[in-house]
Write a protein that holds these residues in place. Structure first.
Motif, mmCIF file in Angstrom:
data_model
loop_
_atom_site.group_PDB
_atom_site.id
_atom_site.type_symbol
_atom_site.label_atom_id
_atom_site.label_comp_id
_atom_site.label_asym_id
_atom_site.label_seq_id
_atom_site.Cartn_x
_atom_site.Cartn_y
_atom_site.Cartn_z
ATOM 1 N N SER A 188 -17.773 17.106 -33.746
ATOM 2 C CA SER A 188 -18.313 16.279 -32.660
ATOM 3 C C SER A 188 -19.476 15.412 -33.119
ATOM 4 O O SER A 188 -20.012 15.577 -34.217
ATOM 5 N N SER A 189 -19.900 14.532 -32.216
ATOM 6 C CA SER A 189 -21.089 13.716 -32.480
ATOM 7 C C SER A 189 -22.319 14.598 -32.651
ATOM 8 O O SER A 189 -23.146 14.370 -33.552
ATOM 9 N N ASP A 190 -22.460 15.611 -31.791
ATOM 10 C CA ASP A 190 -23.607 16.514 -31.907
ATOM 11 C C ASP A 190 -23.633 17.186 -33.282
ATOM 12 O O ASP A 190 -24.694 17.281 -33.920
ATOM 13 N N GLU A 191 -22.475 17.652 -33.734
ATOM 14 C CA GLU A 191 -22.411 18.323 -35.038
ATOM 15 C C GLU A 191 -22.658 17.353 -36.190
ATOM 16 O O GLU A 191 -23.210 17.740 -37.228
ATOM 17 N N PHE A 192 -22.255 16.102 -36.021
ATOM 18 C CA PHE A 192 -22.509 15.111 -37.067
ATOM 19 C C PHE A 192 -24.003 14.935 -37.295
ATOM 20 O O PHE A 192 -24.479 14.913 -38.433
ATOM 21 N N HIS A 193 -24.756 14.835 -36.206
ATOM 22 C CA HIS A 193 -26.208 14.697 -36.341
ATOM 23 C C HIS A 193 -26.825 15.978 -36.919
ATOM 24 O O HIS A 193 -27.755 15.911 -37.732
ATOM 25 N N ASP A 251 -18.606 21.720 -27.814
ATOM 26 C CA ASP A 251 -17.587 22.540 -27.157
ATOM 27 C C ASP A 251 -16.568 21.726 -26.371
ATOM 28 O O ASP A 251 -15.605 22.288 -25.836
ATOM 29 N N ASP A 252 -16.756 20.418 -26.293
ATOM 30 C CA ASP A 252 -15.826 19.560 -25.543
ATOM 31 C C ASP A 252 -14.691 19.099 -26.454
ATOM 32 O O ASP A 252 -14.514 17.910 -26.737
ATOM 33 N N VAL A 253 -13.899 20.065 -26.920
ATOM 34 C CA VAL A 253 -12.902 19.774 -27.956
ATOM 35 C C VAL A 253 -11.722 19.004 -27.364
ATOM 36 O O VAL A 253 -11.097 19.470 -26.399
ATOM 37 N N PRO A 254 -11.384 17.847 -27.915
ATOM 38 C CA PRO A 254 -10.220 17.099 -27.429
ATOM 39 C C PRO A 254 -8.927 17.748 -27.916
ATOM 40 O O PRO A 254 -8.929 18.478 -28.914
ATOM 41 N N PRO A 255 -7.802 17.508 -27.232
ATOM 42 C CA PRO A 255 -6.519 18.069 -27.681
ATOM 43 C C PRO A 255 -6.198 17.693 -29.128
ATOM 44 O O PRO A 255 -5.771 18.529 -29.920
ATOM 45 N N VAL A 256 -6.405 16.434 -29.463
ATOM 46 C CA VAL A 256 -6.273 15.952 -30.842
ATOM 47 C C VAL A 256 -7.440 15.008 -31.090
ATOM 48 O O VAL A 256 -7.592 14.015 -30.373
ATOM 49 N N PRO A 257 -8.295 15.297 -32.077
ATOM 50 C CA PRO A 257 -9.431 14.400 -32.324
ATOM 51 C C PRO A 257 -8.971 12.973 -32.647
ATOM 52 O O PRO A 257 -8.025 12.770 -33.408
ATOM 53 N N ASN A 258 -9.638 12.006 -32.038
ATOM 54 C CA ASN A 258 -9.370 10.594 -32.299
ATOM 55 C C ASN A 258 -10.281 10.150 -33.436
ATOM 56 O O ASN A 258 -11.500 10.180 -33.303
ATOM 57 N N ILE A 259 -9.678 9.765 -34.547
ATOM 58 C CA ILE A 259 -10.427 9.494 -35.777
ATOM 59 C C ILE A 259 -10.275 8.037 -36.189
ATOM 60 O O ILE A 259 -9.185 7.459 -36.094
ATOM 61 N N LEU A 260 -11.351 7.451 -36.647
ATOM 62 C CA LEU A 260 -11.316 6.097 -37.191
ATOM 63 C C LEU A 260 -10.351 6.036 -38.376
ATOM 64 O O LEU A 260 -10.314 6.943 -39.200
ATOM 65 N N GLY A 261 -9.574 4.978 -38.445
ATOM 66 C CA GLY A 261 -8.680 4.804 -39.586
ATOM 67 C C GLY A 261 -7.296 5.358 -39.356
ATOM 68 O O GLY A 261 -6.723 6.013 -40.235
ATOM 69 N N GLY A 262 -6.722 5.108 -38.213
ATOM 70 C CA GLY A 262 -5.381 5.532 -37.894
ATOM 71 C C GLY A 262 -5.348 6.394 -36.645
ATOM 72 O O GLY A 262 -5.760 7.540 -36.723
ATOM 73 N N PRO A 263 -4.890 5.825 -35.534
ATOM 74 C CA PRO A 263 -4.258 4.508 -35.423
ATOM 75 C C PRO A 263 -5.233 3.329 -35.336
ATOM 76 O O PRO A 263 -4.846 2.190 -35.527
ATOM 77 N N SER A 264 -6.512 3.579 -35.015
ATOM 78 C CA SER A 264 -7.475 2.474 -34.971
ATOM 79 C C SER A 264 -7.794 2.010 -36.386
ATOM 80 O O SER A 264 -7.654 2.764 -37.346
ATOM 81 N N ASN A 265 -8.218 0.762 -36.524
ATOM 82 C CA ASN A 265 -8.550 0.230 -37.842
ATOM 83 C C ASN A 265 -9.753 0.943 -38.438
ATOM 84 O O ASN A 265 -10.714 1.274 -37.737
ATOM 85 N N GLY A 266 -9.702 1.180 -39.760
ATOM 86 C CA GLY A 266 -10.713 1.979 -40.424
ATOM 87 C C GLY A 266 -11.622 1.209 -41.357
ATOM 88 O O GLY A 266 -11.862 0.001 -41.196
ATOM 89 N N THR A 267 -12.096 1.906 -42.374
ATOM 90 C CA THR A 267 -13.234 1.463 -43.178
ATOM 91 C C THR A 267 -12.881 0.858 -44.534
ATOM 92 O O THR A 267 -13.777 0.444 -45.252
ATOM 93 N N LEU A 268 -11.611 0.823 -44.899
ATOM 94 C CA LEU A 268 -11.256 0.207 -46.185
ATOM 95 C C LEU A 268 -11.094 -1.297 -45.988
ATOM 96 O O LEU A 268 -10.010 -1.872 -46.107
ATOM 97 N N ALA A 269 -12.209 -1.922 -45.684
ATOM 98 C CA ALA A 269 -12.238 -3.341 -45.358
ATOM 99 C C ALA A 269 -13.656 -3.860 -45.549
ATOM 100 O O ALA A 269 -14.600 -3.089 -45.700
ATOM 101 N N GLU A 270 -13.794 -5.180 -45.534
ATOM 102 C CA GLU A 270 -15.130 -5.761 -45.662
ATOM 103 C C GLU A 270 -15.978 -5.491 -44.423
ATOM 104 O O GLU A 270 -17.202 -5.361 -44.525
ATOM 105 N N TYR A 271 -15.323 -5.397 -43.258
ATOM 106 C CA TYR A 271 -16.041 -5.157 -42.008
ATOM 107 C C TYR A 271 -15.262 -4.166 -41.159
ATOM 108 O O TYR A 271 -14.037 -4.058 -41.247
ATOM 109 N N VAL A 272 -15.982 -3.442 -40.296
ATOM 110 C CA VAL A 272 -15.347 -2.600 -39.293
ATOM 111 C C VAL A 272 -16.143 -2.723 -37.999
ATOM 112 O O VAL A 272 -17.379 -2.854 -38.033
#
Length: 329
Positions: free
Chosen positions: A279-284, A95-116
């Motif tokens: 959320s993290s809770d929903e992911f699990h 229920d702790d919904v952020p104004p805009v979800p911060n998602i891996l892979g834009g603007p932060s570096n994502g998973t189309l790489a050898e390492y993350v």
């Protein structure tokens, strides 16, 4: 390390597969050696809106691999642990919904790489029954579908859900999840082949998105409509959702601006619900749900990372049914 970078030119023109410097994890972080990753329509939206003034970044929100190194303060994960990546950052409670979800892979570096490098809490032990290819495409689409169906729509056994535009990763997960709990599922698509695939996966009804819905549904109105299309079909929904029914929107592939008579909303007391990611809770919870019912992602095609341009082209054309995967080893 090698990575798929978007350099700021709008659309797929900005995709480059190149060498970039590798880094070490900081406090509370882990470095994951990726084996597989997955594509999302979100990637296309990000690329479309970028300009040459924007900084370059590594694409990709989905991925799975093995922990290569751990930073200081990480005590619950060890090197060589097999993990699947939670793509939403800093969203713990449902229920702790952020104004805009911060998602891996834009603007932060994502998973189309050898390492993350990610926060350690975003590295979750991989379900052992899934292959690397399946685990790599699982996270964002399955999380989005799970929140839409169960947190927002509160879908129950024996209810009827209508999924327009079957074929995307989220839509195919929603089909599998809804059938797993005993719901009735109707889907639409302009593609006869996609309608056939949906029936093979358990859909009860499948018909053309631009045909006569009433004729196909034969009066069986839906408790829930899962929308990713937007204005091209939205006004149609009010004729096919039950009074007090739920329309859950997670996308807008045909645009943003809606127009419909308000009386079609308030007289039958329709609930319009928005959702995005999870959320993290929903992911699990989603991972537990997938494992309980032994659900597997529907893999469309898998491409080696150096063919990311071809993979995104297939997604942009709308050709896929299910998830498009990327192999990195």
């Amino acid at each position: 390390m090698k990575a798929v970078v978007h350099n700021g030119k709008s659309g797929l023109r900005g995709l480059v597969y190149q060498d970039i410097p590798s880094q070490n994890p900081g406090y509370g972080e882990v470095k994951v050696k990726l084996k597989t990753a997955g594509l999302n329509h979100r990637d296309l939206f990000l690329m479309k809106n970028k300009t040459e003034q924007d900084p370059e970044f590594i694409l990709g929100s989905d991925g799975a691999g093995m922990i290569e190194a751990v930073g200081e303060g990480v005590n619950d994960l060890a090197v060589h642990t097999e993990v699947v990546i939670l793509p939403t950052l800093n969203w713990e409670g449902t229920d702790d919904v952020p104004p805009v979800p911060n998602i891996l892979g834009g603007p932060s570096n994502g998973t189309l790489a050898e390492y993350v490098i990610i926060p350690s809490k975003n590295a979750v032990k991989k379900p052992s029954y899934l292959s690397w290819e399946e685990a790599g495409v699982l996270p964002l689409s399955a999380l989005t579908a799970y929140r839409a169906l169960f947190t927002k729509a509160q879908l129950k056994k024996s209810e009827h859900i209508l999924i327009p535009g079957i074929g995307s990763g989220v839509a195919t997960y929603a089909l599998l999840m809804a059938k797993a709990i005993g719901a009735t599922v109707s889907v639409t698509s302009r593609s006869q082949e996609k309608r056939k695939r949906a029936i093979q996966l358990g859909a009860d009804h499948a018909f053309d998105s631009y045909s006569n819905w009433s004729e196909h549904l034969q009066g069986q109105k839906a408790d829930v409509i899962l929308d990713s299309i937007g204005p091209a079909l939205f006004s149609e929904y009010f004729d096919h959702v039950k009074p007090n029914g739920r329309i859950v929107s997670f996308g807008a592939s045909s645009g943003d601006n809606l127009s419909f008579p308000l009386r079609s909303l308030f007289f039958p007391q329709i609930n319009i619900l928005g959702t995005s990611m999870g959320s993290s809770d929903e992911f699990h919870e989603m991972l537990h749900f997938m494992e309980k019912y032994k659900l597997r992602p529907v893999l469309d095609r898998t491409y080696p990372i150096e063919q990311a341009y071809e993979a995104y082209t297939r997604m942009q054309e709308g050709s896929q049914f299910g998830n498009i995967g990327i192999t990195i080893d």
